[in-house]
Scaffold this motif. Structure first.
Motif, PDB file in Angstrom:
ATOM      1  N   LEU A   6       0.830  -1.202   0.000  1.00  0.00           N
ATOM      2  CA  LEU A   6       0.000   0.000   0.000  1.00  0.00           C
ATOM      3  C   LEU A   6       0.867   1.254   0.000  1.00  0.00           C
ATOM      4  CD1 LEU A   6      -2.366  -1.449   2.713  1.00  0.00           C
ATOM      5  CD2 LEU A   6      -2.972  -1.077   0.330  1.00  0.00           C
ATOM      6  N   GLY A   7       0.565   2.149  -0.911  1.00  0.00           N
ATOM      7  CA  GLY A   7       1.235   3.446  -0.924  1.00  0.00           C
ATOM      8  C   GLY A   7       2.637   3.458  -1.501  1.00  0.00           C
ATOM      9  N   LYS A  10       2.389   2.600  -6.809  1.00  0.00           N
ATOM     10  CA  LYS A  10       1.957   1.800  -7.962  1.00  0.00           C
ATOM     11  C   LYS A  10       1.198   2.635  -8.996  1.00  0.00           C
ATOM     12  CE  LYS A  10      -0.258  -1.042  -5.146  1.00  0.00           C
ATOM     13  NZ  LYS A  10       0.186  -0.458  -3.854  1.00  0.00           N
ATOM     14  N   THR A  11       0.160   3.338  -8.536  1.00  0.00           N
ATOM     15  CA  THR A  11      -0.678   4.074  -9.498  1.00  0.00           C
ATOM     16  C   THR A  11       0.128   5.161 -10.199  1.00  0.00           C
ATOM     17  OG1 THR A  11      -2.558   3.658  -8.052  1.00  0.00           O
ATOM     18  CG2 THR A  11      -2.872   5.299  -9.757  1.00  0.00           C
ATOM     19  N   THR A  12       0.993   5.821  -9.439  1.00  0.00           N
ATOM     20  CA  THR A  12       1.833   6.859 -10.043  1.00  0.00           C
ATOM     21  C   THR A  12       2.687   6.246 -11.162  1.00  0.00           C
ATOM     22  OG1 THR A  12       1.954   7.825  -7.825  1.00  0.00           O
ATOM     23  CG2 THR A  12       3.445   8.727  -9.475  1.00  0.00           C
ATOM     24  N   ASP A  41      -8.095   5.441  -7.543  1.00  0.00           N
ATOM     25  CA  ASP A  41      -7.070   5.171  -8.558  1.00  0.00           C
ATOM     26  C   ASP A  41      -7.685   5.177  -9.967  1.00  0.00           C
ATOM     27  OD1 ASP A  41      -5.164   4.942  -6.623  1.00  0.00           O
ATOM     28  OD2 ASP A  41      -4.936   2.769  -6.760  1.00  0.00           O
ATOM     29  N   GLU A  86      -2.774  -3.107 -11.752  1.00  0.00           N
ATOM     30  CA  GLU A  86      -2.310  -2.796 -10.394  1.00  0.00           C
ATOM     31  C   GLU A  86      -3.102  -3.618  -9.388  1.00  0.00           C
ATOM     32  OE1 GLU A  86      -2.504   1.338  -9.118  1.00  0.00           O
ATOM     33  OE2 GLU A  86      -2.576   0.715  -7.020  1.00  0.00           O
ATOM     34  N   GLY A  89      -2.698  -3.437  -2.765  1.00  0.00           N
ATOM     35  CA  GLY A  89      -1.396  -3.358  -2.104  1.00  0.00           C
ATOM     36  C   GLY A  89      -1.145  -4.423  -1.049  1.00  0.00           C
ATOM     37  N   ASN A 157      11.057   2.534  -5.177  1.00  0.00           N
ATOM     38  CA  ASN A 157      10.539   3.800  -5.712  1.00  0.00           C
ATOM     39  C   ASN A 157      10.908   4.925  -4.735  1.00  0.00           C
ATOM     40  OD1 ASN A 157       9.075   5.575  -7.360  1.00  0.00           O
ATOM     41  ND2 ASN A 157       7.171   5.222  -6.238  1.00  0.00           N
ATOM     42  N   LYS A 158      10.620   6.145  -5.089  1.00  0.00           N
ATOM     43  CA  LYS A 158      10.851   7.321  -4.228  1.00  0.00           C
ATOM     44  C   LYS A 158      12.321   7.390  -3.813  1.00  0.00           C
ATOM     45  CE  LYS A 158       6.211   6.445  -2.311  1.00  0.00           C
ATOM     46  NZ  LYS A 158       5.266   6.596  -1.214  1.00  0.00           N
ATOM     47  N   GLU A 160      14.576   9.329  -4.364  1.00  0.00           N
ATOM     48  CA  GLU A 160      15.122  10.640  -3.989  1.00  0.00           C
ATOM     49  C   GLU A 160      14.976  10.897  -2.488  1.00  0.00           C
ATOM     50  OE1 GLU A 160      12.075  10.310  -5.162  1.00  0.00           O
ATOM     51  OE2 GLU A 160      10.814  11.712  -4.031  1.00  0.00           O
ATOM     52  N   SER A 187      12.535   6.898  -9.284  1.00  0.00           N
ATOM     53  CA  SER A 187      11.670   7.888  -8.655  1.00  0.00           C
ATOM     54  C   SER A 187      10.556   8.212  -9.639  1.00  0.00           C
ATOM     55  CB  SER A 187      12.437   9.166  -8.306  1.00  0.00           C
ATOM     56  OG  SER A 187      11.511  10.178  -7.946  1.00  0.00           O
ATOM     57  N   ALA A 188       9.352   7.787  -9.310  1.00  0.00           N
ATOM     58  CA  ALA A 188       8.228   8.102 -10.191  1.00  0.00           C
ATOM     59  C   ALA A 188       8.012   9.608 -10.211  1.00  0.00           C
ATOM     60  CB  ALA A 188       6.965   7.403  -9.706  1.00  0.00           C
ATOM     61  N   ARG A 189       8.383  10.259  -9.110  1.00  0.00           N
ATOM     62  CA  ARG A 189       8.139  11.692  -9.019  1.00  0.00           C
ATOM     63  C   ARG A 189       9.050  12.479  -9.957  1.00  0.00           C
ATOM     64  NH1 ARG A 189       6.584  14.227  -3.464  1.00  0.00           N
ATOM     65  NH2 ARG A 189       4.706  13.108  -4.086  1.00  0.00           N
TER      66      ARG A 189
END
Ligand SMILES: Nc1nc2c(ncn2[C@@H]2O[C@H](COP(=O)(O)OP(=O)(O)OP(=O)(O)O)[C@@H](O)[C@H]2O)c(=O)[nH]1
Ligand SMILES: [Mg+2]
Length: 255
Positions: A6-7, A10-12, A41, A86, A89, A157-158, A160, A187-189
């Motif tokens: 969860l969180g 994934k969706t990003t 989502d 997806e 989670g 992920n993430k 950064e 990093s999806a961001r």
């Protein structure tokens, strides 16, 4: 399939991959999945213009037919070249419950890409004992670890959010404990690492092999320990107000 706890993002990532494939001229169909209905989502992905079907009310690992139905609906809409799905989670055992039956029953219709399992690095540091902070109860931890055990690609992920030393430490821990999965960091961001990861998904099929052993009693108990809140709320006021501030304050109070 792009899984992960969860969180994890994934969706990003689904949206980023869908964007990249669309830019390359491929048609995409997205499949979302969660415990409730009217999934946020789904709304988010549709608002970005992607053909999206949802499987509400339980994980698609337990509802294989609904996964195939969703794929068929998308096929009627726009004949996608690629489906991106997806899972919930808290879902694991996707190879046994999705890949195998897809191959056996619809082998000629689908090629299944390697299973990516995303993780949030801050949570992973805590859960794997590399940093102080909240941990999961044992049965939830069981699900978390099973997800990583099953991954063909473990995607941090993430990235950064970690400095270089922390990232190296997490990578080393993951490769020691989950040697089967190849470890990537993205990093999806900010987009870092995404192109490499997406190229890996696109260029290979999920390897065959034994399905992992899963204790379904522990898995079910672990899922039952997680809480879901599904609701739609409308806020209105005559003087204008800061919607972000409301959400941040709500999240802090829940925490
Ligand atoms: N800092 C940072 N945040 C990210 C990144 N990718 C996603 N997020 C954030 O992480 C949060 C969860 O992202 P989602 O894409 O909704 O994650 P999810 O795995 O689909 O979540 P569930 O479907 O609820 O399990 C959101 O607030 C995202 O903006 C990233 O690369 N860096
Ligand atoms: Mg999601």
């Amino acid at each position: 399939m792009i899984g992960g706890f969860l969180g994890a993002g994934k969706t990003t990532c689904v949206a980023k991959l869908a964007e990249q494939l669309s830019t390359a001229g491929l048609k995409v169909g997205l499949i979302t999945n969660d415990q409730g209905s009217e999934l946020v989502d789904t709304a988010m992905l549709r608002s970005r213009g992607f053909a999206t079907e949802e499987i509400p009310g339980g994980c698609f690992c337990c509802r294989f037919n609904s996964l195939v139905d969703a794929a068929n609906k998308l096929t009627q809409q726009n004949r996608p070249d690629v489906f991106i799905a997806e899972p919930v989670g808290s879902c694991t055992d996707l190879v046994a419950t999705v890949t195998y039956p897809l191959r056996r029953m619809y082998g000629g219709d689908f090629a299944v890409a390697p299973l990516s399992v995303l993780l949030d690095p801050v949570r992973a540091q805590r859960v794997l004992g590399l940093a102080e902070g909240g941990k999961f109860s044992e049965k939830v931890l069981y699900i978390y670890r099973k997800q990583l055990e099953e991954a063909d690609l473990i995607v941090i992920n993430k990235r950064e959010l970690l400095d270089t030393a922390q990232l190296a430490q997490l990578q080393a821990k993951l490769s020691a404990e989950f040697p089967r999965g190849e470890i990537l960091a993205v990093s999806a961001r900010n987009g870092a690492g995404l192109a490499d990861w997406f190229a890996r998904i696109a260029s290979a099929e999920q390897p065959g092999g034994e399905a992992m052993a899963v204790d379904y009693k522990v898995y079910a108990d672990g899922e039952a320990l997680l809480g879901w809140l599904n609701c739609t709320v409308a806020l209105a006021a005559t003087p204008t107000f800061d919607g972000n501030a409301v959400l941040v304050s709500l999240a802090h109070r829940m925490q």
